[in-house]
Design a protein around this motif. Sequence first.
Motif, PDB file in Angstrom:
ATOM      1  N   VAL A  79     -19.926  44.923   0.170  1.00 34.56           N
ATOM      2  CA  VAL A  79     -18.767  44.330  -0.516  1.00 34.56           C
ATOM      3  C   VAL A  79     -18.874  42.826  -0.281  1.00 34.56           C
ATOM      4  CG1 VAL A  79     -16.237  44.131  -0.573  1.00 34.56           C
ATOM      5  CG2 VAL A  79     -17.296  46.366  -0.222  1.00 34.56           C
ATOM      6  N   GLY A  80     -19.240  42.100  -1.310  1.00 35.97           N
ATOM      7  CA  GLY A  80     -19.525  40.676  -1.108  1.00 35.97           C
ATOM      8  C   GLY A  80     -18.702  39.756  -1.974  1.00 35.97           C
ATOM      9  N   VAL A  81     -19.225  38.539  -2.145  1.00 33.45           N
ATOM     10  CA  VAL A  81     -18.453  37.492  -2.824  1.00 33.45           C
ATOM     11  C   VAL A  81     -18.212  37.787  -4.309  1.00 33.45           C
ATOM     12  CG1 VAL A  81     -19.192  35.727  -1.194  1.00 33.45           C
ATOM     13  CG2 VAL A  81     -20.497  36.067  -3.286  1.00 33.45           C
ATOM     14  N   GLU A  82     -18.880  38.796  -4.831  1.00 34.84           N
ATOM     15  CA  GLU A  82     -18.648  39.152  -6.238  1.00 34.84           C
ATOM     16  C   GLU A  82     -17.196  39.559  -6.487  1.00 34.84           C
ATOM     17  OE1 GLU A  82     -20.377  41.051  -4.165  1.00 34.84           O
ATOM     18  OE2 GLU A  82     -19.534  43.085  -4.236  1.00 34.84           O
ATOM     19  N   ILE A  83     -16.485  39.941  -5.435  1.00 30.22           N
ATOM     20  CA  ILE A  83     -15.091  40.381  -5.638  1.00 30.22           C
ATOM     21  C   ILE A  83     -14.125  39.192  -5.681  1.00 30.22           C
ATOM     22  CG2 ILE A  83     -15.549  42.561  -4.439  1.00 30.22           C
ATOM     23  CD1 ILE A  83     -13.671  41.601  -2.173  1.00 30.22           C
ATOM     24  N   LEU A  84     -14.579  38.022  -5.202  1.00 32.04           N
ATOM     25  CA  LEU A  84     -13.638  36.909  -5.026  1.00 32.04           C
ATOM     26  C   LEU A  84     -13.312  36.205  -6.334  1.00 32.04           C
ATOM     27  CD1 LEU A  84     -15.131  35.460  -1.733  1.00 32.04           C
ATOM     28  CD2 LEU A  84     -13.190  37.031  -1.998  1.00 32.04           C
ATOM     29  N   SER A  85     -12.047  35.853  -6.450  1.00 29.69           N
ATOM     30  CA  SER A  85     -11.551  35.183  -7.644  1.00 29.69           C
ATOM     31  C   SER A  85     -10.132  34.729  -7.318  1.00 29.69           C
ATOM     32  CB  SER A  85     -11.541  36.194  -8.788  1.00 29.69           C
ATOM     33  OG  SER A  85     -11.327  35.539  -9.992  1.00 29.69           O
ATOM     34  N   SER A  86      -9.496  33.995  -8.219  1.00 29.12           N
ATOM     35  CA  SER A  86      -8.165  33.500  -7.840  1.00 29.12           C
ATOM     36  C   SER A  86      -7.159  34.642  -7.660  1.00 29.12           C
ATOM     37  CB  SER A  86      -7.669  32.468  -8.832  1.00 29.12           C
ATOM     38  OG  SER A  86      -7.546  33.044 -10.081  1.00 29.12           O
ATOM     39  N   LEU A  87      -7.323  35.725  -8.415  1.00 21.14           N
ATOM     40  CA  LEU A  87      -6.435  36.883  -8.233  1.00 21.14           C
ATOM     41  C   LEU A  87      -7.187  38.139  -8.641  1.00 21.14           C
ATOM     42  CD1 LEU A  87      -3.505  37.866  -7.615  1.00 21.14           C
ATOM     43  CD2 LEU A  87      -2.990  37.551 -10.029  1.00 21.14           C
ATOM     44  N   PHE A  88      -7.306  39.094  -7.726  1.00 23.06           N
ATOM     45  CA  PHE A  88      -7.996  40.327  -8.116  1.00 23.06           C
ATOM     46  C   PHE A  88      -7.257  41.573  -7.648  1.00 23.06           C
ATOM     47  CE2 PHE A  88      -9.778  41.764  -4.101  1.00 23.06           C
ATOM     48  CZ  PHE A  88      -9.952  40.607  -3.355  1.00 23.06           C
TER      49      PHE A  88
END
Length: 372
Positions: free
Chosen positions: A221-230
């Motif tokens: 589970v890496g940085v691909e999930i990061l965003s301003s709101l998920f």
Amino acid sequence: MAQLLQILAATQKCCSLRVTFLLIALIMIFFSYKSYLYPRSQKPESTQADVNLTVREHRGLQSVKLSRMLYRQPQVLTPARKDVLVVTPWLAPIIWEGTFNTDILNEQFSLRNATIGLTVFSIKTYMIFLKQFLQSAEMYFMVGHRVIYYIFTDKPEYVPYLNIQKGRQIIILEVESYYDHWQDISMQRMEMISNFCQERFHQEVDYLVCSDVDMRFSDHVGVEILSSLFGTLHPGYYGLNRTDFPYERRPQSQAHIPKDEGDFYYIGALFGGSVPEVYKLTKACHEAIMVDQANHIEAIWHDESHLNKYLLYHKPSKVLSPEYLWQQQQMDHMHDQEMIFSKIIRRKKLKVLKKNYQLKNWIEEGSGLRLF
Ligand SMILES: CC(=O)N[C@H]1[C@@H](OP(=O)(O)OP(=O)(O)OC[C@H]2O[C@@H](n3ccc(=O)[nH]c3=O)[C@H](O)[C@@H]2O)O[C@H](CO)[C@H](O)[C@@H]1O
Ligand SMILES: [Mn+2]
């Protein structure tokens, strides 16, 4: 006399030549000045060269090595996944295995020097889940990046001692739990996260990932999930009609969603974003929970119902596929759904642990009862 006239004519010619040269020089100076004033009129090549130079100088100062990255070219005419929706109608990517390249994402993220906070609550008997949660996070969660684990607990002395990777930190936040019912404890998380966003998270981390504790990481589970709101698609409801989502349907509740509205059903166990966005989300959900409490109504799925209402009206900028949260118990009761899933779920990244729901309300710490 004739000689004099000849000399005069030659002088005039020479003067007019000088004037012509002077004029040409003036015109040239004028145009080069114009292009200085309006750099857009420069040829693209020269602009490009300037940019490259700046980047090199900038990187030289920062002593960042220019490295070549070799990877498969993205193919415009070949979609990465044909079997699932990979983008929402508001153009947020839905994160499925096969749609991203971890190396590119890691490289881009490292340049930003950002820190990720993972919030997890271990209150009362739920302390028994913490060790496995943290151990598995060390193996799979944001490996190679700066991480702060924020552990909210009423029993700091029970937090297991773990050897964690370099660049990672465990911060124990002692909180009082004034509730007995697990539903209230679950909802209380919204209030606590929003308070701590203001108190410290905004100074310490760039992103927050908020998760349940009764789970374990089982894959990357890496940085691909990061965003301003998920938010994350609930594995039990993906593929259903909006009318069948277990949204709160009573108009008296702040979490109410009418039958003709709704995009997805999001799970309460995994959401996040930038600190300001998580602050807005948790504050709004907490306030909605308080209004419901004053009106003597409790949303059907507690904080999860309020989360769904919030994400319907504040569209997330990324949506995590059910690959990110797998709940086998639920699948055991939903055979049709499992058939769909067995084909499209390529990885199971976080697994919800089995626990005995009937025991939830009265298990005493140290009673020797197994929760999973
Ligand atoms: C996987 C999943 O679908 N999770 C959601 C689901 O139920 P769950 O059955 O997964 O909820 P749960 O019992 O795991 O409670 C949510 C979380 O609150 C914390 N906790 C709860 C009780 C307690 O005594 N001590 C404690 O620390 C703990 O971090 C736990 O993981 O619905 C809940 C609300 O109904 C939440 O939205 C959960 O996120
Ligand atoms: Mn849970």
